[in-house]
Design an enzyme around this catalytic site. Structure first.
Site, mmCIF file in Angstrom:
data_model
loop_
_atom_site.group_PDB
_atom_site.id
_atom_site.type_symbol
_atom_site.label_atom_id
_atom_site.label_comp_id
_atom_site.label_asym_id
_atom_site.label_seq_id
_atom_site.Cartn_x
_atom_site.Cartn_y
_atom_site.Cartn_z
ATOM 1 C CG HIS A 74 4.768 -6.317 0.668
ATOM 2 N ND1 HIS A 74 5.988 -6.746 0.195
ATOM 3 C CD2 HIS A 74 4.958 -6.085 1.981
ATOM 4 C CE1 HIS A 74 6.878 -6.770 1.185
ATOM 5 N NE2 HIS A 74 6.264 -6.379 2.279
ATOM 6 C CG ASP A 75 -2.159 -4.933 -3.734
ATOM 7 O OD1 ASP A 75 -1.520 -4.851 -4.806
ATOM 8 O OD2 ASP A 75 -3.385 -4.742 -3.666
#
Ligand code: HEM
Length: 336
Positions: A74-75
């Site tokens: 997700h980062d």
């Protein structure tokens, strides 16, 4: 229980997690300014600290490796691997990435905080949160049974984090869009299939797939691609809508891979070929002619470990900040 078997299994996992494997030329690819050994002189104990903190945290929570791997995904997929996902607040005051609905269920930040606190004591102002996340997710992979690969480092931390920038695929995203999404991040179809193998560990909330058992399409309550025996098992864990109090229903989760829920292995692909994929975005990989060959290959061969590690290394290079870009945060939750 046969203690000899347990001893052998523990020994195998320990051996596996002690090895460092230099997978592929990509590890030494100077692209994006990252390189293996970046902290060798600046913070020689960094990797030992990461190993120690993650191992202790996983002893208390065996499901943490899945959380750390998802955190890294997700980062990296939102504006690059720059630790923007970890920020609680930014000077603009806008809602941060973590507040986006797509961040639902994302966890594991306390472990990154613990590593950062130890690293700041040992080498103040030297190691970015983005690199800590890359090393911690690698450790999560190693503790889930794959060989420990080398992590190119040198990332810096972003100064922004906006929920409005979070555009991530969902379980109902069609395959065309998934392929397009990964390719815009520089990842091939094969790399997309390999990375999806992360769903061989961890859990998924019922809300992401229960419509496939109860409310698939008008006049067609069940998804025909869902294995019937599997659907019946899932129905016991995720009862039909309105049969449980809403608060309880919301919390219900299922292991992504019920056979080996804590081991990153290629069972995920075998399951997909049997119609036992939880999410539609997983199941489609075994059905569509563009991806099913890759699924079959990873299911039958021992190439998953290498394919997964290479794809994680490549994902870790997405839009990184280096040199004088961004900053090294002192606290991963806060902009300096
Ligand atoms: C292909 C598109 C993808 C979609 C649509 C997707 C979607 C999801 C969803 C909905 C969940 C369940 C979250 C929850 O219920 O709490 C999940 C879990 C997870 N995802 Fe993905 N994902 C994708 C790709 C990836 C990739 C590329 C990775 C990592 C390389 C990854 C790693 C994980 C992990 C490890 C979990 C379990 C997390 C946990 O148990 O805490 N996913 N994903």
């Amino acid at each position: 229980m046969d203690c000899r078997l347990i001893t052998a299994a523990v020994f195998a996992v320990t051996l596996c997690s002690m090895m460092v494997v230099a997978y592929s030329a990509d590890v030494n690819n100077p692209g994006n300014g990252l390189h293996v050994g970046f902290y060798n002189r600046k913070c020689p104990n960094l990797e030992k600290i990461v190993i120690d903190v993650v191992a202790k945290a996983v002893e208390k929570d065996r499901k943490l490796p899945a959380a750390l791997i998802r955190l890294f995904f997700h980062d990296c997929f939102v504006k690059g691997c720059d630790a923007s996902l970890l920020l609680d607040v930014t000077p603009s005051g806008e809602p941060v990435e973590m507040l986006s609905p797509a961040s639902f269920g994302v966890r594991g930040l306390e472990v990154i905080d613990q590593i950062k606190a130890r690293v700041e004591q040992e080498c103040p102002g030297t190691v970015s949160c983005a690199d800590i996340l890359a090393f911690a997710s690698r450790e999560a992979v190693a503790l889930s049974g794959l060989p420990r690969y080398e992590v190119p480092a040198g990332r810096r931390d972003s100064r922004t984090s906006r929920a409005s920038d979070v555009i991530l695929p969902s379980p109902t995203t069609p395959l065309d869009e998934l392929i397009d999404f990964f390719s815009r991040k520089g990842l091939s179809l094969e790399e997309m299939v390999a990375l999806s193998g992360a769903h061989s560990i961890g859990t998924v909330h019922c809300s992401f797939f229960d419509y496939r058992m109860y409310n698939f399409a008008p006049g067609k309550p069940k998804d025909p691609s869902l294995n019937e025996v599997f659907a019946a098992q899932l129905a016991q864990q995720c009862p039909a809508p309105n049969t449980l109090p809403a608060e309880e229903a919301k919390k219900r989760v299922v292991d992504s891979d019920p056979t080996t829920p804590l081991v990153l292995d290629n069972h995920y692909y075998t399951s997909l070929m049997q119609g036992r994929g939880l999410m539609e975005s997983d199941q489609v990989l075994a059905i569509d002619p563009r991806t099913r060959g890759e699924v079959a290959k990873l299911a039958r061969s021992d190439s998953f470990a290498r394919a997964f590690a290479n794809a994680m290394i490549k994902m870790g290079r997405i839009n990184v900040l280096t040199e004088d870009q961004g900053e090294i945060r002192k606290n991963c939750r806060k902009f300096i």
